[in-house]
Write a protein that holds these residues in place. Structure first.
Motif, short mmCIF file in Angstrom:
data_model
loop_
_atom_site.label_atom_id
_atom_site.label_comp_id
_atom_site.label_asym_id
_atom_site.label_seq_id
_atom_site.Cartn_x
_atom_site.Cartn_y
_atom_site.Cartn_z
N UNK A 126 0.81 -1.22 0.00
CA UNK A 126 0.00 0.00 0.00
C UNK A 126 0.84 1.27 0.00
N UNK A 127 2.13 1.17 0.37
CA UNK A 127 2.99 2.34 0.41
C UNK A 127 4.00 2.38 -0.73
N UNK A 208 10.58 4.49 5.38
CA UNK A 208 9.21 4.62 5.85
C UNK A 208 8.91 3.58 6.92
N UNK A 209 9.35 2.35 6.68
CA UNK A 209 9.11 1.29 7.66
C UNK A 209 9.76 1.62 9.00
N UNK A 220 1.73 -1.61 11.29
CA UNK A 220 1.21 -2.46 10.21
C UNK A 220 -0.19 -2.08 9.77
N UNK A 221 -0.88 -1.24 10.55
CA UNK A 221 -2.26 -0.87 10.19
C UNK A 221 -2.39 0.57 9.73
N UNK A 222 -1.26 1.29 9.62
CA UNK A 222 -1.31 2.69 9.18
C UNK A 222 -1.69 2.76 7.70
N UNK A 237 -5.49 4.76 10.83
CA UNK A 237 -5.35 3.31 10.77
C UNK A 237 -6.50 2.67 10.00
N UNK A 238 -6.35 1.40 9.70
CA UNK A 238 -7.31 0.68 8.87
C UNK A 238 -8.72 0.71 9.45
#
Length: 402
Positions: A126-127, A208-209, A220-222, A237-238
């Motif tokens: 997603x990033x 980024x990680x 992990x949910x951003x 977040x998700x």
């Protein structure tokens, strides 16, 4: 019959570089994508990190360069209007209310452009940015949400050139737009609209990680994040929840080397070569900041004007003391305990700079940091690389000698 259609300037081509090959700007490469194409022939002139040409390109883009004696132009570039805005009906899934995506969709649907250069996510990550030449509103909407990683938007310039399109809208950040302006005349277009976003402190995917894992409770949910006017980083977040982390509590020692060297040596925070700029930095919380730089920018704004709530920009407070005090924190990697960082954030949010003064605070802070970075790491570039407007802004502050 003699054609009256404008034709692309004849240009020389060179073979684009393969992935992983060293780029001409070396460590300062922003991975804008130009070198992936045969337009690499122009990289020595086009790359902002090889040959800073900002004043000339401002005149090329807007008919004149900025007036350094006008405080608004000194900071925000050539423009004929600024405002705060938000969509009356926010676009679902957009990072804010969806002004950028809506402009692009409207331009396509009205036939004002035939394609839009924008950035979707890769299917696997997603990033991970995936530039495309969007031909439908659906493809534009799939590019919603900012990508905080370095993105090779210009890697599809050959596709633009070969598409036969005559009217194109390009969405991008400052380093991409500087290179695009240099090669614009070679694309064979009748009209190029440039819709920009302010940009600062991008990272590689690995960077980024590191940022997410160092800063967020649930990396992990951003879905997306932004450094906001309330002096907090907002992580969405998700599940729709928003996590806020105060600027002053960031682990600056761990994060000091995360940001790309190109971003640490960039002085085009406000995307001064775009026709229209949409961001948040010059607006109060909950609003977007819109800067119309020229007639093409006004044409883009016109297609969504009736869908927006707007109000004048404001400017409150005084940034200078806060910027001067922040220099050691940037420079030495000083971080406060989280409880103290939250208290400081609350206090500064109440009495600190607002609106355009907040934007100046952010510009001053980053320009000082970046000036010091260039001075220490690329001293041979300092004089030519830093634009005149940035030198004047940085000159307001007392800087460390080394």
């Amino acid at each position: 019959m003699t054609s009256t259609q404008p034709t692309a300037k004849k240009h020389q081509k060179a073979k684009g570089l393969k992935p992983g090959k060293p780029r001409p700007a070396k460590d300062l490469c922003s991975e804008c994508g130009l070198c992936d194409t045969h337009f690499i022939h122009y990289v020595k002139q086009a790359c902002a990190f090889l040959n800073q040409q900002f004043q000339r390109l401002e005149t090329l883009s807007h008919g004149r360069d900025r007036n350094l004696d006008n405080d608004d132009e000194l900071y925000f570039g050539v423009h004929h209007s600024m405002m705060m805005a938000r969509k009356k009906e926010p676009l679902p899934g957009a990072q804010w209310t969806g002004i950028v995506s809506t402009i692009a969709c409207e331009m396509l649907e009205r036939g004002l452009v035939e394609g839009v250069v924008c950035v979707q996510n890769s299917p696997e990550d997603r990033f991970q940015p995936q530039p495309i030449l969007a031909r439908t509103p659906e493809e534009v909407l799939a590019a919603r949400v900012n990508k905080p990683t370095l993105s090779p938007n210009l890697s599809i310039l050959e596709e633009v050139e070969q598409s036969g399109m005559k009217r194109v809208l390009a969405i991008g950040v400052g380093c991409q737009i500087q290179a695009l302006r240099e090669v614009e005349a070679h694309l064979g277009l009748e009209k190029l609209y440039v819709l920009g976003t302010p940009c600062v402190d991008n990272v590689t995917r690995q960077g980024l990680q590191t940022f997410l894992e160092t800063t967020s409770k649930s990396p992990d949910t951003v879905v997306h994040y932004e450094f906001m006017q309330d002096f907090n980083v907002h992580f969405r977040h998700e599940d729709g929840s928003v996590e806020k982390v105060p600027f002053f509590g960031l682990n600056t020692k761990k994060l000091k080397d995360v940001f790309a060297p190109s971003c640490l040596s960039c002085f085009d925070y406000v995307n001064g070569l775009a026709d229209l700029v949409v961001g948040y930095m010059g607006a109060t919380f909950g609003w977007q900041w819109i800067v119309v730089r020229n007639q093409k920018g006004q044409e883009m704004l016109d297609v969504v004007q009736d869908q927006l709530h707007t109000q004048p920009v404001i400017s409150k407070g005084d940034r200078h003391k806060a910027v001067q005090q922040s220099i050691p924190a940037y420079d030495k990697g000083i971080a406060l305990p989280m409880w103290a960082a939250r208290l400081m954030g609350i206090a500064i949010n109440k009495i600190g700079p607002k609106g355009l003064e907040y934007a100046r605070f952010s510009i001053d802070s980053h320009f000082v940091r970046n000036y010091l970075y260039v001075m220490r790491n690329y001293p041979e570039k300092l004089s030519q690389h830093v634009p005149a407007f940035a030198k004047r802004i940085v000159g307001q502050y007392d800087l460390p000698e080394s």
